[in-house]
Design a protein around this motif. Structure first.
Motif, PDB file in Angstrom:
ATOM      1  N   MET A 250       0.946   9.905  19.098  1.00  0.00           N
ATOM      2  CA  MET A 250       1.827   8.818  18.674  1.00  0.00           C
ATOM      3  C   MET A 250       1.083   7.838  17.775  1.00  0.00           C
ATOM      4  SD  MET A 250       4.380   8.025  21.897  1.00  0.00           S
ATOM      5  CE  MET A 250       3.131   7.390  23.032  1.00  0.00           C
ATOM      6  N   ALA A 251      -0.192   7.611  18.063  1.00  0.00           N
ATOM      7  CA  ALA A 251      -0.991   6.705  17.230  1.00  0.00           C
ATOM      8  C   ALA A 251      -1.117   7.237  15.808  1.00  0.00           C
ATOM      9  CB  ALA A 251      -2.376   6.521  17.844  1.00  0.00           C
ATOM     10  N   ILE A 252      -1.299   8.528  15.664  1.00  0.00           N
ATOM     11  CA  ILE A 252      -1.434   9.122  14.328  1.00  0.00           C
ATOM     12  C   ILE A 252      -0.106   9.032  13.574  1.00  0.00           C
ATOM     13  CG2 ILE A 252      -1.854  11.294  13.097  1.00  0.00           C
ATOM     14  CD1 ILE A 252      -3.931  11.907  15.347  1.00  0.00           C
ATOM     15  N   GLY A 253       1.006   9.211  14.290  1.00  0.00           N
ATOM     16  CA  GLY A 253       2.306   8.996  13.674  1.00  0.00           C
ATOM     17  C   GLY A 253       2.444   7.578  13.158  1.00  0.00           C
ATOM     18  N   ALA A 254       1.958   6.613  13.947  1.00  0.00           N
ATOM     19  CA  ALA A 254       2.001   5.206  13.541  1.00  0.00           C
ATOM     20  C   ALA A 254       1.136   4.963  12.305  1.00  0.00           C
ATOM     21  CB  ALA A 254       1.538   4.319  14.694  1.00  0.00           C
ATOM     22  N   ILE A 255      -0.071   5.515  12.291  1.00  0.00           N
ATOM     23  CA  ILE A 255      -0.979   5.345  11.144  1.00  0.00           C
ATOM     24  C   ILE A 255      -0.331   5.874   9.867  1.00  0.00           C
ATOM     25  CG2 ILE A 255      -3.125   6.220  10.119  1.00  0.00           C
ATOM     26  CD1 ILE A 255      -4.422   5.968  12.882  1.00  0.00           C
ATOM     27  N   HIS A 256       0.251   7.052   9.949  1.00  0.00           N
ATOM     28  CA  HIS A 256       0.849   7.649   8.752  1.00  0.00           C
ATOM     29  C   HIS A 256       2.039   6.830   8.244  1.00  0.00           C
ATOM     30  CE1 HIS A 256      -1.033  11.867   9.560  1.00  0.00           C
ATOM     31  NE2 HIS A 256      -1.882  11.009   9.035  1.00  0.00           N
ATOM     32  N   TYR A 257       2.828   6.277   9.178  1.00  0.00           N
ATOM     33  CA  TYR A 257       3.962   5.468   8.706  1.00  0.00           C
ATOM     34  C   TYR A 257       3.472   4.166   8.077  1.00  0.00           C
ATOM     35  CZ  TYR A 257       8.445   3.341   8.085  1.00  0.00           C
ATOM     36  OH  TYR A 257       9.541   2.759   7.496  1.00  0.00           O
ATOM     37  N   ILE A 258       2.451   3.556   8.664  1.00  0.00           N
ATOM     38  CA  ILE A 258       1.878   2.333   8.079  1.00  0.00           C
ATOM     39  C   ILE A 258       1.439   2.603   6.643  1.00  0.00           C
ATOM     40  CG2 ILE A 258      -0.073   0.723   8.198  1.00  0.00           C
ATOM     41  CD1 ILE A 258       0.049   1.140  11.307  1.00  0.00           C
ATOM     42  N   GLN A 259       0.761   3.740   6.444  1.00  0.00           N
ATOM     43  CA  GLN A 259       0.277   4.081   5.107  1.00  0.00           C
ATOM     44  C   GLN A 259       1.430   4.392   4.154  1.00  0.00           C
ATOM     45  OE1 GLN A 259      -2.275   7.233   6.485  1.00  0.00           O
ATOM     46  NE2 GLN A 259      -4.094   5.921   6.566  1.00  0.00           N
ATOM     47  N   PHE A 261       4.287   3.134   4.283  1.00  0.00           N
ATOM     48  CA  PHE A 261       4.960   1.850   4.037  1.00  0.00           C
ATOM     49  C   PHE A 261       4.228   1.029   2.979  1.00  0.00           C
ATOM     50  CE2 PHE A 261       6.317  -2.494   5.247  1.00  0.00           C
ATOM     51  CZ  PHE A 261       7.680  -2.301   5.406  1.00  0.00           C
ATOM     52  N   GLY A 262       3.017   1.463   2.641  1.00  0.00           N
ATOM     53  CA  GLY A 262       2.246   0.749   1.623  1.00  0.00           C
ATOM     54  C   GLY A 262       1.226  -0.211   2.189  1.00  0.00           C
ATOM     55  N   LEU A 263       1.010  -0.165   3.523  1.00  0.00           N
ATOM     56  CA  LEU A 263      -0.004  -1.016   4.148  1.00  0.00           C
ATOM     57  C   LEU A 263      -1.246  -0.194   4.476  1.00  0.00           C
ATOM     58  CD1 LEU A 263       2.308  -3.051   6.573  1.00  0.00           C
ATOM     59  CD2 LEU A 263       1.453  -3.743   4.316  1.00  0.00           C
ATOM     60  N   ARG A 264      -2.291  -0.897   4.879  1.00  0.00           N
ATOM     61  CA  ARG A 264      -3.562  -0.225   5.147  1.00  0.00           C
ATOM     62  C   ARG A 264      -3.947  -0.361   6.618  1.00  0.00           C
ATOM     63  NH1 ARG A 264      -7.226  -3.620   1.387  1.00  0.00           N
ATOM     64  NH2 ARG A 264      -5.843  -5.161   2.341  1.00  0.00           N
ATOM     65  N   VAL A 265      -4.604   0.691   7.126  1.00  0.00           N
ATOM     66  CA  VAL A 265      -5.202   0.671   8.459  1.00  0.00           C
ATOM     67  C   VAL A 265      -6.712   0.719   8.265  1.00  0.00           C
ATOM     68  CG1 VAL A 265      -5.413   1.930  10.654  1.00  0.00           C
ATOM     69  CG2 VAL A 265      -3.218   1.942   9.423  1.00  0.00           C
ATOM     70  N   PRO A 266      -7.471  -0.230   8.803  1.00  0.00           N
ATOM     71  CA  PRO A 266      -7.071  -1.294   9.730  1.00  0.00           C
ATOM     72  C   PRO A 266      -6.872  -2.660   9.055  1.00  0.00           C
ATOM     73  CG  PRO A 266      -9.441  -1.093   9.750  1.00  0.00           C
ATOM     74  CD  PRO A 266      -8.949  -0.100   8.733  1.00  0.00           C
ATOM     75  N   GLU A 267      -6.974  -2.749   7.725  1.00  0.00           N
ATOM     76  CA  GLU A 267      -6.962  -4.058   7.060  1.00  0.00           C
ATOM     77  C   GLU A 267      -5.677  -4.843   7.340  1.00  0.00           C
ATOM     78  OE1 GLU A 267      -9.741  -1.400   4.790  1.00  0.00           O
ATOM     79  OE2 GLU A 267      -7.735  -1.211   5.656  1.00  0.00           O
ATOM     80  N   ASP A 268      -4.536  -4.138   7.324  1.00  0.00           N
ATOM     81  CA  ASP A 268      -3.251  -4.810   7.571  1.00  0.00           C
ATOM     82  C   ASP A 268      -2.780  -4.657   9.018  1.00  0.00           C
ATOM     83  OD1 ASP A 268      -2.851  -5.658   4.828  1.00  0.00           O
ATOM     84  OD2 ASP A 268      -2.482  -3.543   4.383  1.00  0.00           O
ATOM     85  N   VAL A 269      -2.967  -3.476   9.579  1.00  0.00           N
ATOM     86  CA  VAL A 269      -2.581  -3.219  10.966  1.00  0.00           C
ATOM     87  C   VAL A 269      -3.667  -2.367  11.620  1.00  0.00           C
ATOM     88  CG1 VAL A 269      -0.820  -2.321  12.540  1.00  0.00           C
ATOM     89  CG2 VAL A 269      -0.134  -3.178  10.285  1.00  0.00           C
TER      90      VAL A 269
END
Length: 335
Positions: A250-259, A261-269
Motif C-alpha cells: 500500500m505504501a508503494i501505491g501511495a508513493i506512485h500516486y504522489i509522484q 500527482f506531480g509531488l515528490r517523496v520525501p520532499e513534499d510527502v
C-alpha cells in the motif's frame, strides 16, 4: 503393477517384517541384510505407501499450512522458514491458499485435518469463534503463525504489531511531521489492521498530536488501495505531510500516486510502512519500513509445532519476535 512390500521381501529373500524395519530405519537390522533390501528396492522401484504407514503408526509426518495469500511475497518468506525447519525434522508440508476468506480458511482447516496431518500452522487474518471451534475439534496441535487470536488462547508466533506501528509513526513525528495520515488494513484484523491502527494513534498521542479521523483510510493491503487512499488524501483542503501505510504494498501505491500527482517523496510527502519486503528497496525512493523477521516467524512456528507434536516441554506458547526500523530515503524532515 504396483510393487508391494511382499515383492521386495521375495526379491531380497527376507521377511516382510525385515523390509519394514529397513524402510522405517530400525537399527536392529544387519548391515548386509539392509544392503540386500535396499538393492531389491532399487531394482523393483518400490515406493513405501505413506498412507498405509501412517495408518499403522497413527502418524503421517505431514503438517498442514494455511496461507492467506500465496501471491504475497511476505507469506512466501514465512513459508520458506516453515519448510526449512520441517525438512530438518523430516516433516512434509501441505500448503493451502485461503484467499483471506473466512469460509475458505475454515474449509481448508477441516480438509487438512481429514488428511490426518500431524499438526497445523495457521497463517490467517482474524481468528474468529468459528476458527476456534474448528481448532478445538482437532486432535492435533495447532500453532498460529504471523497472527494471534484475540484472547491469546492459542500457541502463536508473531511480532508486536502495535509497537511496530508506533515506531514507524514515531519516526515521522521525530522528523517534525504533525499532519500524518494512515492507510490502514481492515480494523477487523487484530494484527495487521487494528493493532497497527492502535500503534498509529498511540504515537500521535505521545507526540501531542490530536487524532483526526479524516486522515485515516482503510485499505485491503494491496497496491491499488494505497493508490486510492493517497488520491483521497491529496484532494483534502489541508494535505498530510506524511503517510504511514500498514503494508509496503500500500505504501508503494501511495508513493506512485504522489509522484503521478506531480509531488515528490520525501520532499513534499514522507512515506513509511511496516513489513520491509524486498519491494521496499526496489521502489524509488527506497521505502523506510519496519522489518518483520518473516523467515524467523515461519521457522520458530514450525519448531514450536514440532515440540507440541512430539510432546516435548514448551516453556513459552506465545512467542513475540523483535522488529526493526529500517531507515531509507522516503522520510524527510517536515518543512
Amino acid at each position: 503393477m504396483t510393487v508391494t512390500i511382499y515383492d521386495v521381501a521375495r526379491e531380497a529373500g527376507v521377511s516382510m517384517a525385515t523390509v519394514s524395519r529397513v524402510v522405517n530405519n530400525n537399527p536392529n537390522v544387519k548391515p548386509q541384510t539392509r544392503k540386500k533390501v535396499f538393492e531389491a528396492i532399487e531394482r523393483l522401484g518400490y515406493r513405501p505407501n505413506a498412507v498405509a504407514r501412517g495408518l499403522a503408526s497413527k502418524k503421517t509426518t505431514t503438517v498442514g499450512v494455511v496461507i492467506p495469500d500465496i501471491s504475497n511475497a511476505i507469506f512466501a518468506e514465512v513459508a520458506r522458514g516453515i519448510e526449512d525447519i520441517a525438512n530438518m525434522y523430516h516433516y512434509n508440508i501441505i500448503l493451502c491458499n485461503a484467499d483471506k476468506r473466512k469460509d475458505k480458511e475454515i474449509r481448508v482447516v477441516n480438509t487438512l485435518l481429514e488428511k490426518q496431518v500431524d499438526g497445523l500452522l495457521f497463517m490467517g487474518g482474524t481468528v474468529t469463534e468459528e476458527h476456534l471451534q474448528a481448532f478445538k475439534s482437532a486432535n492435533v496441535p495447532i500453532v498460529l503463525c504471523a497472527t494471534t487470536d484475540e484472547h491469546g488462547s492459542m500457541p502463536s508466533v508473531d511480532i508486536d504489531h502495535e509497537s511496530a506501528a508506533f515506531d514507524a509513526v514515531s519516526a515521522l513525528t521525530g522528523a517534525g511531521h504533525r499532519r500524518i495520515a494512515m492507510i490502514s488494513g481492515t480494523l477487523q484484523d487484530p494484527s495487521n489492521g487494528y493493532a497497527r491502527f492502535q500503534g498509529y494513534r498511540r504515537a500521535l498521542e505521545a507526540a501531542g498530536i490530536p487524532y483526526d479521523e479524516s486522515l485515516v483510510r482503510v485499505g485491503n493491503y494491496r497496491y491499488e488501495s494505497g493508490v486510492e487512499a493517497m488520491k483521497y488524501f491529496l484532494e483534502l483542503d489541508e494535505r498530510p505531510t506524511a503517510v504511514f501505510a500498514a503494508t509496503d504494498e500500500m505504501a508503494i501505491g501511495a508513493i506512485h500516486y504522489i509522484q503521478d500527482f506531480g509531488l515528490r517523496v520525501p520532499e513534499d510527502v514522507s512515506v513509511i510502512s511496516v513489513d520491509n519486503t524486498r519491494m521496499a528497496s526496489m521502489v524509488r525512493p527506497q521505502l523506510s519500513s519496519v522489518a518483520q523477521p518473516m523467515y524467523d516467524i515461519g521457522a520458530v512456528s514450525m519448531r514450536l509445532l514440532t515440540k507440541l507434536m512430539k510432546k516435548e516441554q514448551v516453556d513459552q506458547l506465545r512467542v513475540i519476535l523483535p522488529h526493526e526500523l529500517i531507515t531509507r530515503q522516503s522520510v524527510a524532515a517536515a518543512r
